[in-house]
Design an enzyme around this catalytic site. Structure first.
Site, PDB file in Angstrom:
ATOM      1  N   ASP A 364     -97.701  20.631  33.791  1.00 41.74           N
ATOM      2  CA  ASP A 364     -97.746  19.339  34.471  1.00 41.74           C
ATOM      3  C   ASP A 364     -97.101  19.448  35.857  1.00 41.74           C
ATOM      4  O   ASP A 364     -96.028  20.037  36.007  1.00 41.74           O
ATOM      5  CB  ASP A 364     -96.999  18.287  33.657  1.00 41.74           C
ATOM      6  N   HIS A 366     -97.606  16.412  38.248  1.00 45.18           N
ATOM      7  CA  HIS A 366     -97.282  15.007  38.488  1.00 45.18           C
ATOM      8  C   HIS A 366     -96.961  14.722  39.957  1.00 45.18           C
ATOM      9  O   HIS A 366     -95.967  14.082  40.278  1.00 45.18           O
ATOM     10  CB  HIS A 366     -96.112  14.579  37.604  1.00 45.18           C
ATOM     11  N   ASP A 394    -102.502  16.808  34.194  1.00 46.18           N
ATOM     12  CA  ASP A 394    -101.457  15.924  34.715  1.00 46.18           C
ATOM     13  C   ASP A 394    -101.101  16.276  36.158  1.00 46.18           C
ATOM     14  O   ASP A 394     -99.962  16.623  36.472  1.00 46.18           O
ATOM     15  CB  ASP A 394    -100.222  15.981  33.816  1.00 46.18           C
ATOM     16  N   ASP A 397     -99.779  10.796  39.026  1.00 49.88           N
ATOM     17  CA  ASP A 397     -98.926   9.786  38.384  1.00 49.88           C
ATOM     18  C   ASP A 397     -97.448  10.170  38.481  1.00 49.88           C
ATOM     19  O   ASP A 397     -97.058  11.319  38.224  1.00 49.88           O
ATOM     20  CB  ASP A 397     -99.307   9.560  36.915  1.00 49.88           C
ATOM     21  N   ARG A 398     -96.668   9.159  38.862  1.00 44.76           N
ATOM     22  CA  ARG A 398     -95.199   9.189  38.902  1.00 44.76           C
ATOM     23  C   ARG A 398     -94.642   9.981  40.078  1.00 44.76           C
ATOM     24  O   ARG A 398     -93.515   9.716  40.489  1.00 44.76           O
ATOM     25  CB  ARG A 398     -94.605   9.753  37.609  1.00 44.76           C
ATOM     26  N   ASN A 426    -103.801  14.167  29.827  1.00 45.33           N
ATOM     27  CA  ASN A 426    -103.848  12.762  29.429  1.00 45.33           C
ATOM     28  C   ASN A 426    -103.677  11.815  30.614  1.00 45.33           C
ATOM     29  O   ASN A 426    -103.987  10.622  30.506  1.00 45.33           O
ATOM     30  CB  ASN A 426    -102.770  12.479  28.385  1.00 45.33           C
ATOM     31  N   HIS A 427    -103.212  12.303  31.767  1.00 47.34           N
ATOM     32  CA  HIS A 427    -103.070  11.469  32.960  1.00 47.34           C
ATOM     33  C   HIS A 427    -104.281  11.575  33.888  1.00 47.34           C
ATOM     34  O   HIS A 427    -104.277  10.934  34.933  1.00 47.34           O
ATOM     35  CB  HIS A 427    -101.795  11.828  33.719  1.00 47.34           C
ATOM     36  N   HIS A 479    -104.196  20.853  27.129  1.00 45.69           N
ATOM     37  CA  HIS A 479    -103.064  20.087  27.638  1.00 45.69           C
ATOM     38  C   HIS A 479    -102.110  19.639  26.539  1.00 45.69           C
ATOM     39  O   HIS A 479    -100.898  19.872  26.629  1.00 45.69           O
ATOM     40  CB  HIS A 479    -103.566  18.863  28.404  1.00 45.69           C
ATOM     41  N   ARG A 539     -95.569   8.656  19.458  1.00 47.59           N
ATOM     42  CA  ARG A 539     -96.366   8.068  20.527  1.00 47.59           C
ATOM     43  C   ARG A 539     -97.250   6.931  20.012  1.00 47.59           C
ATOM     44  O   ARG A 539     -97.731   6.128  20.816  1.00 47.59           O
ATOM     45  CB  ARG A 539     -97.233   9.141  21.195  1.00 47.59           C
ATOM     46  N   HIS A 567     -97.694  18.988  28.588  1.00 47.13           N
ATOM     47  CA  HIS A 567     -97.628  17.611  28.069  1.00 47.13           C
ATOM     48  C   HIS A 567     -96.219  17.108  27.783  1.00 47.13           C
ATOM     49  O   HIS A 567     -96.001  15.896  27.780  1.00 47.13           O
ATOM     50  CB  HIS A 567     -98.495  17.509  26.812  1.00 47.13           C
TER      51      HIS A 567
END
Length: 698
Positions: A364, A366, A394, A397-398, A426-427, A479, A539, A567
């Site tokens: 990831d 990000h 990923d 995001d963020r 997943n993002h 992922h 989750r 992840h």
């Protein structure tokens, strides 16, 4: 001095060739070491201008040091040499075809050095033995365990131990009773014999009732332990059967589906009238020139960040002209062209892509662009060697530099279609991007109109990303995880794209959802070794957690030796973890993610030719996995603060400032390379608008 001048003349007169030096008679080992230490110490002291830098020569056998500096130097060199050497592959590694080294590369941006370190129990999670094990180390280890040959012997031994424990507990409770309430030995013996033969009508005393309760508890414990034995045996048999099915049984349906899918994708990328001589489509080759300039700008930016005297976190790095530096003043046109080209390119490639070693796997990111640039500078960048790069989801995001990072990754994908692989996470999902910041980032940087259009183009590319990558048919990169493991690699080939959020959330595609969202159950000292199978995830929803036996069986059925996933970020971690008998590795590349104080890591996968152990063919190639870690900024600052508290008077010497050069690095607005990027159709109208946007951007 005179003797030294006459000696060569005498040797030349006696013999034209000097004789070999006579071998000295053998000396004891201690004397040879002492003489060697004295020679080193003497030569070091004579060659040094400052005699105080070295200590005096002393006798080793008297307990005093000869030369403090040389001894410490030798010890450090020996330690470094020992650390650089990892353990040899085991028979299990040869059987799987994958070896995860127990060492990793550690890069500290503050000192600009890559060091080699050994792994410890914080990153290697070893499952405790639930049944057997070494004497005194297993979970159920007790006297007689070393004589257990099979499961039947183990069951009998458990019965004997439980019966003995129940009898000892009964005797202890009877010994604690008052004399008035205690029964005689003969009476207790009679009741015990009656109970052992199952006679229920002999007596109903309190002592016999307690004895029956203890026996009932012992039998319940035995049944639980027997259940563990059965589950363990089932997992091992599942692994064996899975290997047999993969190696000996041919699945004609899977082979047929794979061949049809492969033929369809090959037909879409074969050279045609609209292709160049190298087989690259014309629409792709026209954009590759612009991508080369973007990658060159990124490399210059990476070198500039690596030369900084102080390492900072990504959100602390602020460059108001970053979009212009990377994508020129016409960055909006460039980003839209990249999104369109990547969408078309990803659709022409299968949902399960194949990469060849050497291969570097990223976790990831990000939106942390500065971390990505430091990885490129310290460990390697695409296009500079034959290494294949896999980015395991990923991307956004963020983070603070989401649009810049995903734009650079798309440029690398367009420039190197078969060397750079982008895997879906997943993002890479519309619902997640609307919730966790990527959509708002596009709107903030590009405005409401252009930002919404850019967001939709990016989503179109995300929906066509592949779901997994296979390295040398032995390592699977995805992922999240494998979920319940009831699917195969051929199932991924049959996934139709675009794969939208609605399709992923549908009930029939729960296995696809778990590829992006599921997590493994970690092994380790604090973990329960009796955890098997699939469990519900914290989750929520249909997300699953899978134990070690699911990983083992899935790898056996699909002929895999390793699963690489991302992840998850752990607080204070090294950025990677090894678990499930070295068959699953987690990698996370974003440093200090959400204030977790974690290092970032990537994985380097290489191929090594070995002697293959007991393999019939002799030589066998082995995939070698080695983590490469980028140090956390938060850890570095915490360490500096701790040293300052321990010694407030200590003053750390600042790193020398590098001379600033006025050489044009091609990073300014309006430079030659930047202008060369703006060759699009709407370049004239976009130039002034891009300059205005860049002042309002980062």
């Amino acid at each position: 001095g005179t003797d030294g001048e006459e000696q060569p003349k005498q040797m030349a007169e006696s013999d034209e060739r000097p004789k070999r030096r006579q071998r000295r008679p053998s000396e004891p080992k201690d004397l040879r070491q002492d003489s060697l230490h004295r020679q080193i110490s003497t030569s070091s002291c004579l060659s040094s201008d400052d005699g105080s830098y070295f200590s005096e020569t002393r006798d080793v056998r008297s307990g005093q040091t000869i030369n403090d500096f040389m001894v410490v130097h030798r010890a450090c060199r020996g330690f470094q040499k020992a650390v650089r050497i990892g353990d040899d592959p085991t028979e299990a590694d040869f059987d799987r075809g994958v070896h995860v080294e127990n060492i990793y590369d550690f890069y500290d941006p503050e000192v600009h050095k890559v060091r080699v370190r050994k792994m410890d129990e914080t990153v290697i999670h070893t499952r405790r033995t639930s049944i057997r094990g070494e004497q005194g180390k297993g979970l159920y280890s007790f006297p007689g365990m070393d004589q257990v040959a099979d499961e039947e012997d183990f069951r009998k031994l458990l019965e004997e131990q439980n019966a003995a424990a129940a009898q000892s507990a009964l005797n202890l409770k009877q010994a604690k009773k008052p004399d008035g309430d205690a029964r005689s030995e003969g009476e207790a013996s009679d009741n015990s014999s009656v109970d052992s033969f199952g006679s229920s009508g002999s007596t109903s005393s309190t002592a016999s009732q307690r004895e029956r309760d203890l026996r009932r508890e012992a039998m319940a414990k035995l049944r639980r332990q027997k259940s563990v034995v059965d589950t363990e045996a089932t997992a091992n048999w599942g692994h064996i059967i899975g290997k047999v099915l993969h190696r000996k049984v041919l699945d004609f349906n899977a082979v047929k589906d794979k061949a049809i899918r492969k033929r369809r994708f090959e037909a879409e990328v074969t050279p045609s009238e609209g292709s160049t001589r190298t087989g690259v489509p014309i629409w792709l080759s026209r954009l590759q020139g612009r991508c080369k300039a973007i990658v060159a700008q990124a490399w210059e930016l990476a070198k500039r960040q690596a030369r900084e005297n102080t390492d900072v976190m990504d959100h602390e790095w602020d460059d108001p002209q970053l979009l212009t530096h990377l994508f020129s003043t016409e960055y909006l046109d460039t980003l839209m062209l990249l999104a369109n080209a990547a969408c078309k390119l990803l659709a022409s490639q299968p949902p399960l892509v194949a990469a060849s070693p050497p291969c570097r796997v990223f976790g990831d990111l990000h939106g942390q662009l500065r971390d990505l640039l430091l990885y490129f500078h310290s460990f390697g960048m695409p296009g500079r060697d034959s290494t294949t790069f896999v980015f395991n989801g990923d991307f956004v995001d963020r983070g603070r530099h989401q649009l810049e990072l995903v734009g650079l990754l798309l440029a690398l994908k367009v420039l190197y279609p078969e060397k750079v692989w982008l895997i879906r996470g997943n993002h890479e999902d519309k619902l997640m991007n609307e919730k966790y910041g990527f959509k708002s980032e596009c709107l903030r940087l590009l405005g409401n109109d252009f930002g919404k259009k850019m967001f939709d183009l990016m989503q179109s590319a995300f929906d066509r990303l592949p779901l997994a990558c296979l390295v040398a048919n032995r390592a699977l990169i995805l992922h999240g995880g494998i979920g319940d493991g009831m699917w195969g690699l051929s199932d991924i080939w049959n996934v139709a794209r675009p794969l939208t959020s609605e399709r992923i959330l549908s009930k029939e595609n729960s296995w696809l959802f778990n590829i992006l969202w599921s997590d493994p159950i970690e092994d380790g000292v604090n973990a329960d070794p009796n955890t098997f199978g699939v469990h519900a995830s914290p989750r929520g929803g249909v997300t699953a957690q899978f134990a070690w036996n699911i990983t083992k069986t899935f790898c056996a059925r699909n002929g895999l030796g390793l699963i690489i996933r991302s992840h998850q970020s752990k607080k204070g971690s090294r950025g990677f973890d090894v678990m499930h008998s070295n068959m699953l590795v987690r990698v996370f590349s974003a440093r200090d993610y959400e204030g977790h104080g974690n290092d970032g890591a990537v994985l380097l996968i290489t191929k090594k030719d070995t002697d293959g152990g007991d393999d019939e063919e002799g030589a066998k190639d082995l995939l070698v996995v080695r983590p490469q870690v980028l140090r956390s900024v938060m850890k570095q600052r915490a360490e500096a603060a701790r040293y300052a508290d321990e010694d407030p008077n200590a003053v750390l010497s600042p790193r020398p400032e590098r001379k600033k050069t006025t050489k044009n690095r091609g990073l300014g607005v309006g430079s030659g390379s930047n202008n060369s990027l703006g060759s699009g159709s709407s370049g004239g109208s976009q130039g002034s608008q891009g300059s205005q946007r860049s002042r309002g951007g980062r």
